[in-house]
Motif scaffolding. Structure first.
Motif, PDB file in Angstrom:
ATOM      1  N   SER A  26     -16.124 -39.605  45.263  1.00 10.63           N
ATOM      2  CA  SER A  26     -15.147 -39.304  44.394  1.00 10.63           C
ATOM      3  C   SER A  26     -15.033 -38.318  43.443  1.00 10.63           C
ATOM      4  CB  SER A  26     -14.657 -40.583  43.982  1.00 10.63           C
ATOM      5  OG  SER A  26     -15.550 -41.493  43.106  1.00 10.63           O
ATOM      6  N   THR A  27     -14.202 -38.035  42.772  1.00 15.34           N
ATOM      7  CA  THR A  27     -14.489 -37.021  41.727  1.00 15.34           C
ATOM      8  C   THR A  27     -14.698 -37.689  40.424  1.00 15.34           C
ATOM      9  OG1 THR A  27     -12.785 -35.303  42.673  1.00 15.34           O
ATOM     10  CG2 THR A  27     -13.254 -35.035  40.409  1.00 15.34           C
ATOM     11  N   ALA A  28     -15.439 -37.243  39.507  1.00 10.34           N
ATOM     12  CA  ALA A  28     -16.012 -37.960  38.376  1.00 10.34           C
ATOM     13  C   ALA A  28     -14.982 -37.322  37.225  1.00 10.34           C
ATOM     14  CB  ALA A  28     -17.539 -37.487  37.900  1.00 10.34           C
ATOM     15  N   LEU A  29     -15.186 -38.157  36.242  1.00  5.57           N
ATOM     16  CA  LEU A  29     -14.279 -37.887  34.924  1.00  5.57           C
ATOM     17  C   LEU A  29     -15.152 -36.982  33.911  1.00  5.57           C
ATOM     18  CD1 LEU A  29     -12.765 -41.440  34.246  1.00  5.57           C
ATOM     19  CD2 LEU A  29     -11.832 -39.309  35.464  1.00  5.57           C
ATOM     20  N   PRO A  30     -14.749 -36.154  33.326  1.00  2.00           N
ATOM     21  CA  PRO A  30     -15.376 -35.258  32.271  1.00  2.00           C
ATOM     22  C   PRO A  30     -15.994 -36.237  31.101  1.00  2.00           C
ATOM     23  CG  PRO A  30     -12.995 -34.810  32.077  1.00  2.00           C
ATOM     24  CD  PRO A  30     -13.018 -35.770  33.412  1.00  2.00           C
ATOM     25  N   PRO A  31     -16.788 -35.688  30.102  1.00  2.00           N
ATOM     26  CA  PRO A  31     -17.454 -36.250  29.220  1.00  2.00           C
ATOM     27  C   PRO A  31     -16.316 -36.772  28.471  1.00  2.00           C
ATOM     28  CG  PRO A  31     -18.731 -34.307  29.785  1.00  2.00           C
ATOM     29  CD  PRO A  31     -17.394 -34.187  30.498  1.00  2.00           C
ATOM     30  N   ALA A  32     -16.666 -37.974  27.533  1.00  2.00           N
ATOM     31  CA  ALA A  32     -15.966 -38.631  26.647  1.00  2.00           C
ATOM     32  C   ALA A  32     -16.950 -39.242  25.331  1.00  2.00           C
ATOM     33  CB  ALA A  32     -15.024 -39.505  27.273  1.00  2.00           C
ATOM     34  N   ILE A  33     -16.484 -39.136  24.328  1.00  3.93           N
ATOM     35  CA  ILE A  33     -17.272 -39.595  23.003  1.00  3.93           C
ATOM     36  C   ILE A  33     -16.964 -41.265  23.379  1.00  3.93           C
ATOM     37  CG2 ILE A  33     -17.576 -39.846  20.580  1.00  3.93           C
ATOM     38  CD1 ILE A  33     -16.854 -36.714  20.626  1.00  3.93           C
ATOM     39  N   ARG A  40     -22.990 -44.109  18.975  1.00  2.00           N
ATOM     40  CA  ARG A  40     -22.030 -43.225  19.433  1.00  2.00           C
ATOM     41  C   ARG A  40     -22.777 -42.328  20.544  1.00  2.00           C
ATOM     42  NH1 ARG A  40     -17.115 -40.375  16.309  1.00  2.00           N
ATOM     43  NH2 ARG A  40     -16.626 -42.348  16.503  1.00  2.00           N
ATOM     44  N   ALA A  41     -21.979 -41.976  21.681  1.00  2.00           N
ATOM     45  CA  ALA A  41     -22.731 -41.403  22.598  1.00  2.00           C
ATOM     46  C   ALA A  41     -21.589 -40.442  23.560  1.00  2.00           C
ATOM     47  CB  ALA A  41     -23.574 -42.417  23.793  1.00  2.00           C
ATOM     48  N   ILE A  42     -22.150 -39.582  24.253  1.00  2.00           N
ATOM     49  CA  ILE A  42     -21.243 -38.608  25.027  1.00  2.00           C
ATOM     50  C   ILE A  42     -21.702 -38.805  26.481  1.00  2.00           C
ATOM     51  CG2 ILE A  42     -20.093 -36.434  25.576  1.00  2.00           C
ATOM     52  CD1 ILE A  42     -21.596 -35.470  22.916  1.00  2.00           C
ATOM     53  N   PHE A  43     -20.875 -39.157  27.421  1.00  2.00           N
ATOM     54  CA  PHE A  43     -21.242 -38.941  28.855  1.00  2.00           C
ATOM     55  C   PHE A  43     -19.924 -38.819  29.873  1.00  2.00           C
ATOM     56  CE2 PHE A  43     -21.334 -43.377  27.336  1.00  2.00           C
ATOM     57  CZ  PHE A  43     -20.531 -44.119  28.234  1.00  2.00           C
ATOM     58  N   PRO A  44     -20.236 -38.036  30.995  1.00  2.00           N
ATOM     59  CA  PRO A  44     -18.976 -38.121  31.936  1.00  2.00           C
ATOM     60  C   PRO A  44     -19.334 -39.471  32.685  1.00  2.00           C
ATOM     61  CG  PRO A  44     -20.958 -36.872  32.762  1.00  2.00           C
ATOM     62  CD  PRO A  44     -21.352 -37.244  31.145  1.00  2.00           C
ATOM     63  N   ARG A  45     -18.293 -39.675  33.475  1.00  2.00           N
ATOM     64  CA  ARG A  45     -18.263 -40.939  34.066  1.00  2.00           C
ATOM     65  C   ARG A  45     -17.739 -40.811  35.545  1.00  2.00           C
ATOM     66  NH1 ARG A  45     -13.919 -44.135  31.765  1.00  2.00           N
ATOM     67  NH2 ARG A  45     -13.295 -42.468  30.988  1.00  2.00           N
ATOM     68  N   MET A 219     -22.217 -31.533  24.240  1.00  2.00           N
ATOM     69  CA  MET A 219     -22.341 -31.592  25.663  1.00  2.00           C
ATOM     70  C   MET A 219     -21.292 -30.811  26.399  1.00  2.00           C
ATOM     71  SD  MET A 219     -22.184 -35.091  28.481  1.00  2.00           S
ATOM     72  CE  MET A 219     -23.913 -35.565  27.948  1.00  2.00           C
ATOM     73  N   ARG A 220     -21.617 -29.949  27.251  1.00  2.00           N
ATOM     74  CA  ARG A 220     -20.528 -29.093  27.901  1.00  2.00           C
ATOM     75  C   ARG A 220     -20.384 -29.469  29.310  1.00  2.00           C
ATOM     76  NH1 ARG A 220     -23.241 -25.896  24.262  1.00  2.00           N
ATOM     77  NH2 ARG A 220     -21.910 -25.011  22.518  1.00  2.00           N
ATOM     78  N   TYR A 221     -19.468 -29.442  29.994  1.00  2.00           N
ATOM     79  CA  TYR A 221     -19.462 -29.892  31.504  1.00  2.00           C
ATOM     80  C   TYR A 221     -18.246 -29.027  32.148  1.00  2.00           C
ATOM     81  CZ  TYR A 221     -18.036 -33.387  35.141  1.00  2.00           C
ATOM     82  OH  TYR A 221     -18.040 -34.072  36.288  1.00  2.00           O
ATOM     83  N   LYS A 222     -18.957 -28.603  33.238  1.00  2.00           N
ATOM     84  CA  LYS A 222     -18.023 -27.736  34.096  1.00  2.00           C
ATOM     85  C   LYS A 222     -17.856 -28.607  35.487  1.00  2.00           C
ATOM     86  CE  LYS A 222     -18.753 -23.198  34.867  1.00  2.00           C
ATOM     87  NZ  LYS A 222     -19.082 -22.050  35.423  1.00  2.00           N
ATOM     88  N   PHE A 223     -16.787 -28.650  36.112  1.00  2.00           N
ATOM     89  CA  PHE A 223     -16.293 -29.414  37.280  1.00  2.00           C
ATOM     90  C   PHE A 223     -16.437 -28.458  38.326  1.00  2.00           C
ATOM     91  CE2 PHE A 223     -13.243 -30.167  40.572  1.00  2.00           C
ATOM     92  CZ  PHE A 223     -13.591 -31.143  41.086  1.00  2.00           C
TER      93      PHE A 223
END
Length: 241
Positions: A26-33, A40-45, A219-223
């Motif tokens: 399944s497609t993941a969700l982009p990073p969120a704070i 406090r953390a940043i991560f995709p899910r 954090m930078r994220y490219k799908f």
């Protein structure tokens, strides 16, 4: 199936990760704070809630990579390795991470390698779980790469390692644009062993980049595959004490 690159800087570091998965995933969700208990953390899910990479306001970055070359009997009641980084995302030291790992249901997890970058101590620690033992390996504060492949891990390590070594002779070596080009690489050819991976049933499905300085973590994220022209989503947090 992944590639992780760690590049230390005078104050901070870069870490980049290609996530390679089958198209059935399944497609993941982009990073969120996310505000956690202490930090406090940043991560995709993943849709199920887990993650494979995180950075927090202590400047600590965690990334998990599968360990396919370790063959062990299948686990009857399997748990997702995606819970590992999520459970540890608020930790700020090796000691806290080790205690957090000890509290996880490791016997239900398939083999993995967990990389922790702790800039306050200029420390890189790699925890390896082989279904029997959890062992911590300390690495020097210097450039390093990790590779995994469900197809042929030794060959992936050889081919991608050769690409990384060749890239270190480039004039732009160590810069962020250099790191992005490395993770877009199709050397020696576009296929299952290139860093930007392509197979009929799987491919690089996302690129995540963490840049930690003295004051902030970004954090930078490219799908999608790294070779695509899609824009990167960006999240930044200020570093605390």
């Amino acid at each position: 199936m992944c590639t992780i690159s760690f590049v230390p800087k005078l104050r901070g570091f870069y870490l980049a990760m290609n996530r390679d998965e089958k198209f059935t995933r399944s497609t993941a969700l982009p990073p969120a704070i996310v505000d956690l208990a202490d930090r406090r953390a940043i991560f995709p899910r993943e849709r199920e809630g887990g993650t494979w990479i995180a950075a927090n306001d202590a400047g600590v970055c965690l990334a998990l990579i599968n360990w396919h070359r370790i063959e062990r009997p299948r686990v009857r009641s399997i748990a997702s390795r995606g819970q590992v980084v999520k459970a540890l995302a608020a930790k700020s030291s090796d000691e806290e991470i080790a205690a957090g790992l000890a509290a996880l249901p490791l016997r239900r997890l398939r083999p993995f390698r967990l990389i922790a970058i702790i800039p306050s101590q200029q420390r890189v620690t790699e925890w390896r779980w082989d279904r029997d033992r959890l062992i911590a390996h300390k690495h020097a504060w210097e450039r390093r790469y990790w590779f995994s492949s469900g197809l042929d891990e030794p060959k992936a390590e050889h081919e991608r390692g050769r690409t990384c070594r060749a890239a270190q002779s480039q004039k732009s070596e160590g810069r962020l644009d250099w790191l992005r080009r490395l993770h877009r690489s199709h050397s020696p050819e576009r296929g299952p062993f290139s860093i930007c991976m392509h197979r009929p049933d799987a491919a690089t499905v996302s690129y995540t980049e963490v840049a930690v300085s003295k004051r902030r973590a970004t954090m930078r994220y490219k799908f999608g595959p790294c070779c695509s022209n899609k824009a990167m989503a960006t999240k930044t947090i200020s570093l605390g004490d």
